[in-house]
Write an enzyme that holds these catalytic residues in place. Structure first.
Site: not given
Lengths: 180, 423
Positions: A144-145
């Protein structure tokens, strides 16, 4: 308005206060209904049979609605995690619910038996499930990040602030654990 | 700008009604005869386009709610039922999902138009802030709507966005977790979360409609700004809203409807994410989770910050900054037509937002190959984020002080009609 408070002023303020407190109290059920219900709170613990898990394998279980990682680490992985000093870590705390809150994040403080790592599979950044055996530290990589964890579930790089949480668990036998 | 009413009731009934509820007088003064600057261009049609798409979303949403089931076990299948078995269900759902995209496309044009022509400057600050509020409500509504199909992207978008609150743990221990649990009604995103999101997704469009009412009210007190950014000085500068602008707006709504139909009929999943056709699975995060296109620039800003709490502050700050624009711009001239320097910074901002949108769509660890080296895209996102904030907090206040604006025309009528204004 007269300078001295009158009996009427007192009645106004008292009435207003009762209404205000009453309104605030009446609001509470509307707020609290959003919290987890009794059924959700009555959570069971789970038991996991460790026999099928091979050395070097990481398996995901479901625990309280969240993924739970159980990883059987190789001797090489155990050694590499132990070689890291706590001062190099972004989060110096063990985040192990089986230990005091201020326990340092040494490799040994992250598990009960060195071979078995049991950690929550919830990235401490924004709750995604990281992927095992990816990233620069050989642990988990969160797509995701971009948070990266080592094989002891400790945050090493990226936006996540904390190590993956270690839940309360215990060994019932050599091959069976109870989580929760 | 609305002067004394010119409404004259024509029949006995309308005279009777006018003394009891002057609804027809209100409509006559605000829709038919409302004086509107005569030089409004294409970019001013987006208010009408937005109103139209709010209507599309509410009407399609109400009928979709007749078939949708807000239950974690049934939601995904109920959406498939809408797509396959409900009469015209595919059309209604594609109208609703693509209608959201059209709505955001229109709102971004509308916002950049306001920014370009200085429509936020006195006396229209409240009008602008109400617009920012509508935009925030749109973001929240769209986010909750995206969760409802309960596919993989729905589930993980809900997880990531609600986890933004957990960053408050770094301010007061456990505060963020308590808020997140309260929002979820569970210890993870689940059935309780889906139910409440459905309830709020149904409510919020009507709240938006109410704030749109206030927005139009606040517009009708000073009247429209215009591409020249100068005030209307008399009747020669304006036209009645009807038929001049009703016709013009209707034409552009028509154009937009054609684009909308093109999306719905020929590319209904163009902007959708294929992963959302996989049922939600709490144990597997998709390899790349991305929000819908209209939130990508903000997502890129969030991701560009390596620290959780600061990332969230940047995300929230990027939105709240918009509300301060009326007081950040120090120029006395409204329209960028007369601001040679600001105009250039404005277009860089437009490009910056598009760049951030692109960066937000790329993987978390994507690289950019230039020459022989690999530049992590996150560095570009950091530059883009820095420009976004610098534009509002540094460039806007400073450029207004150092820039020499071009001379403003005497009046709208003179500018439109040339040397000999028709009186």
């Amino acid at each position: 308005m007269t300078a001295d408070p009158t009996r009427r002023d007192f009645l106004y303020i008292a009435t207003g206060s009762v209404a205000g407190v009453g309104a605030a109290v009446a609001l509470w059920p509307f707020i609290d209904q959003m919290n987890p219900t009794s059924a959700v709170l009555a959570l069971a613990s789970i038991e996991i049979d460790l026999t099928p898990i091979q050395v070097g394998q990481a398996v995901t279980f479901k625990f309280r609605g969240h993924p739970l990682f159980v990883r059987r680490r190789t001797p090489k992985e155990i050694a590499s995690a132990a070689a890291v000093t706590v001062t190099e870590l972004p989060d110096p705390l063990a985040r192990n619910e089986n230990l005091p809150e201020d326990a340092p994040a040494t490799s040994s403080n992250r598990q009960i038996k060195p071979e078995w790592l049991v950690v929550s599979g919830v990235c401490t950044h924004l709750g995604c499930t990281p992927t095992a055996f990816e990233g620069e530290y050989g642990g988990w990589f969160c797509h995701c990040h971009g948070s990266q964890y080592d094989n002891a579930g400790r945050i090493r790089k990226g936006p996540a602030p904390q190590n993956l949480a270690v839940p309360v668990y215990s060994f019932l036998s050599d091959t069976r654990i109870k989580v929760g | 700008m609305s002067g004394p009413s010119t409404y004259v009731p024509q029949t006995g009934f309308t005279r009777w009604l006018d003394q009891r509820l002057p609804l027809l007088r209100f409509s006559h003064d605000t829709i038919l005869t409302f004086p509107t600057p005569r030089n409004l261009n294409f970019w001013y049609a987006f208010g009408a386009i937005l109103t139209f798409f709010l209507g599309v979303q509410i009407v399609t949403g109400i009928v979709l709610a007749m078939h949708y089931v807000p239950n974690a076990d049934l939601a995904f299948d109920s959406v498939e039922n809408i797509m396959r078995d409900v009469n015209y269900g595919w059309l209604l759902r594609y109208m609703h999902s693509n209608g959201a995209s059209m709505f955001f496309l229109a709102v971004y044009v509308h916002m950049f138009r306001g920014l370009y022509y200085g429509s936020y400057k006195a006396p229209r600050e409240v009008l602008w802030i109400l617009g920012v509020l509508i935009y925030l409500l749109m973001v929240v509504t769209a986010f909750m709507g995206y969760v409802l199909p309960w596919g993989q992207m729905s589930f993980w978008a809900a997880t990531v966005i609600t986890n933004l609150f957990s960053s408050l743990d770094q301010v007061i221990p456990h505060l963020g977790s308590v808020i997140a649990t309260w929002l979820w009604g569970d210890f993870a995103v689940g059935d309780a979360t889906l139910n409440r999101f459905f309830s709020l997704h149904y409510l919020l469009p009507f709240v938006i409609a109410a704030v749109v009412g206030l927005h139009i009210w606040a517009l009708h007190v000073p009247g429209n700004n215009n591409p020249l950014g100068i005030d209307v000085k008399g009747p020669q500068d304006s036209l009645a809203f009807h038929p001049y602008y009703t016709a013009k707006d209707a034409f552009y709504v028509g154009i937009f409807t054609i684009i909308f139909a093109g999306l719905v009929f020929f590319a209904p999943d163009l902007v959708g994410n294929p992963d959302n056709y996989i049922p939600a699975n709490p144990l597997v995060t998709p390899p790349d989770i991305v929000p819908e296109w209209y939130l990508l620039p903000f997502y890129a800003m969030l991701r560009s910050i390596p620290q959780k709490l600061i990332g969230v502050i940047v995300l929230v700050g990027s939105l709240l900054t918009l509300a301060f624009i009326p007081w950040l711009d120090s120029s006395r001239v409204r329209s960028n037509r007369f601001r040679p320097l600001m105009k250039q910074f404005f277009w860089i901002l437009v490009a910056d937002c598009i760049l951030l949108g692109y960066l937000g769509s790329q993987g978390a660890d994507a690289l950019w190959h230039v020459g022989g080296t690999d530049v992590p895209l996150v560095w570009l996102a950091r530059l883009g984020t820095a420009y976004y904030f610098a534009f509002f907090w540094l460039i806007m206040p400073i450029v207004g002080l150092i820039e020499t604006p071009r001379p403003l025309p005497d009046s709208i009528a003179k500018s439109v009609l040339g040397a000999a204004p028709a009186e």
